[in-house]
Design a protein around this motif. Sequence first.
Motif, short mmCIF file in Angstrom:
data_model
loop_
_atom_site.label_atom_id
_atom_site.label_comp_id
_atom_site.label_asym_id
_atom_site.label_seq_id
_atom_site.Cartn_x
_atom_site.Cartn_y
_atom_site.Cartn_z
N TRP A 18 1.01 -1.25 -0.03
CA TRP A 18 -0.05 0.11 -0.04
C TRP A 18 0.88 1.30 0.10
CZ3 TRP A 18 -0.06 3.44 4.24
CH2 TRP A 18 -1.10 4.30 4.30
N ALA A 19 1.62 1.20 0.78
CA ALA A 19 2.65 2.53 0.79
C ALA A 19 3.44 2.78 -0.42
CB ALA A 19 3.73 1.99 2.26
N ASN A 20 4.10 1.58 -1.07
CA ASN A 20 4.55 1.73 -2.30
C ASN A 20 3.50 2.15 -3.35
OD1 ASN A 20 7.06 0.91 -1.38
ND2 ASN A 20 6.76 -1.06 -2.06
N VAL A 150 2.74 9.00 6.35
CA VAL A 150 2.84 7.94 6.83
C VAL A 150 3.63 6.93 5.85
CG1 VAL A 150 1.95 5.87 8.16
CG2 VAL A 150 1.47 8.19 8.89
N ALA A 151 2.68 6.92 4.59
CA ALA A 151 3.06 5.98 3.49
C ALA A 151 4.43 6.42 3.16
CB ALA A 151 2.11 5.97 2.46
N ASN A 152 4.79 7.43 2.88
CA ASN A 152 5.93 8.00 2.38
C ASN A 152 7.09 7.64 3.48
OD1 ASN A 152 5.21 8.97 0.00
ND2 ASN A 152 5.06 11.02 0.55
N MET A 153 6.88 7.76 4.67
CA MET A 153 7.99 7.31 5.72
C MET A 153 8.10 5.69 5.71
SD MET A 153 7.77 7.78 9.91
CE MET A 153 6.53 6.74 9.86
N GLU A 159 13.00 1.00 2.12
CA GLU A 159 14.00 1.22 0.92
C GLU A 159 15.47 1.44 1.57
OE1 GLU A 159 13.09 4.24 -1.83
OE2 GLU A 159 11.34 3.02 -2.69
N ALA A 160 15.53 2.10 2.81
CA ALA A 160 16.71 2.46 3.27
C ALA A 160 17.59 1.12 3.73
CB ALA A 160 16.76 3.38 4.39
N ARG A 165 21.25 -3.21 2.82
CA ARG A 165 21.54 -4.70 2.87
C ARG A 165 22.15 -5.21 1.48
NH1 ARG A 165 18.55 -9.94 2.21
NH2 ARG A 165 17.34 -8.70 0.71
N VAL A 166 21.33 -4.73 0.26
CA VAL A 166 22.15 -5.38 -0.83
C VAL A 166 23.44 -4.70 -1.12
CG1 VAL A 166 21.68 -4.79 -3.29
CG2 VAL A 166 19.62 -5.39 -2.04
#
Length: 333
Positions: A18-20, A150-153, A159-160, A165-166
């Motif tokens: 949903w956030a994405n 909230v969705a952007n956070m 992503e961070a 991790r990658v």
Amino acid sequence: MNTELSAIMNQSGRMVDWANAIKYSPAELTAEDKEISAVTDAWVRELGKTGYDKDHELSALITKTFTPETVSAPSELIDMLFDNDSIGEFDDYRVTVDPKNTIQVYDAITGGNVPRSFIDHKVLKPTFCTLQAETSLTLEQIRRGGYKTVANMITHINEAFELERVSRIIDVIDKAIAAGDNKFDEAGAVPTEAVCRKLATYLMDVAESGEQPAIFGQNKYIVGMTGLQSAQYGFSEAVKNQYNKTGKLEEYAGCRLFGLSGVKKLANGNFIIPDKRLFAAAGKIGKVITRGETRTYQETDINNEQIHIKVSGYSFGSVITDISKAAKVVYAQ
């Protein structure tokens, strides 16, 4: 909130999806996405007015996005290179490496003996790291943006962690290939026919039956490879049309190609994948293990009218079991 919608929001990975969608494709929201937005917006704006979050719904929402499925579900690239597993927060982990076939066969006479061959059974231990991030949301930001804030956070936090991790896993691969038959050197700054052919040949030699090798690096090197004459030999009209449209191909000499941004950087200024490097692998080269569960803490600072968010417990480990199946190219310029 109705029971059906509550069940949907509690589904693994649903809130990060949903956030994405809110951040990257707001024009394509489903009816369900819009209903989640409306429900979230109602309590978020109330939080922005009072700063009071009795049940810590904000931190609970963030934690929902770090389910085992979303934390240990790597990007397509990492999934191609590593098998994945998960363990408890206080568990230990060992990896038993499939031994090489070192049995030697000799000429012999009937009843005679020959030298014994021994198989080396190895047990490896992953190297773990635990990541943490902290941020703040002002009550003004919450009132102004509502559910979008909230969705952007949520998207930014996810992503961070994932990109860090990658980046760290690729750094492990980079350091593991210091010399040997799987390291190739380019004298210049762009891919050349000679080195790319050597790389592709090496991958074919070490690939197991049914495995398709992959080559990955910054987009400038992937585009450079697909521009080589050897990359475009014998392609169909459909593939040629694809190249004319996108400027790059999806394969080179039977190897899948993956390009990552050479412009976008992590918050610390590092690239996701290092410059002057091209990496490759022929199948799985190791394991990535997720340890424990991510935790989210929150605290309201009324004096500064903001909410402090702390995300911790994002722990993972990696171990390379067969570095011979990986390779890299180093560019001098």
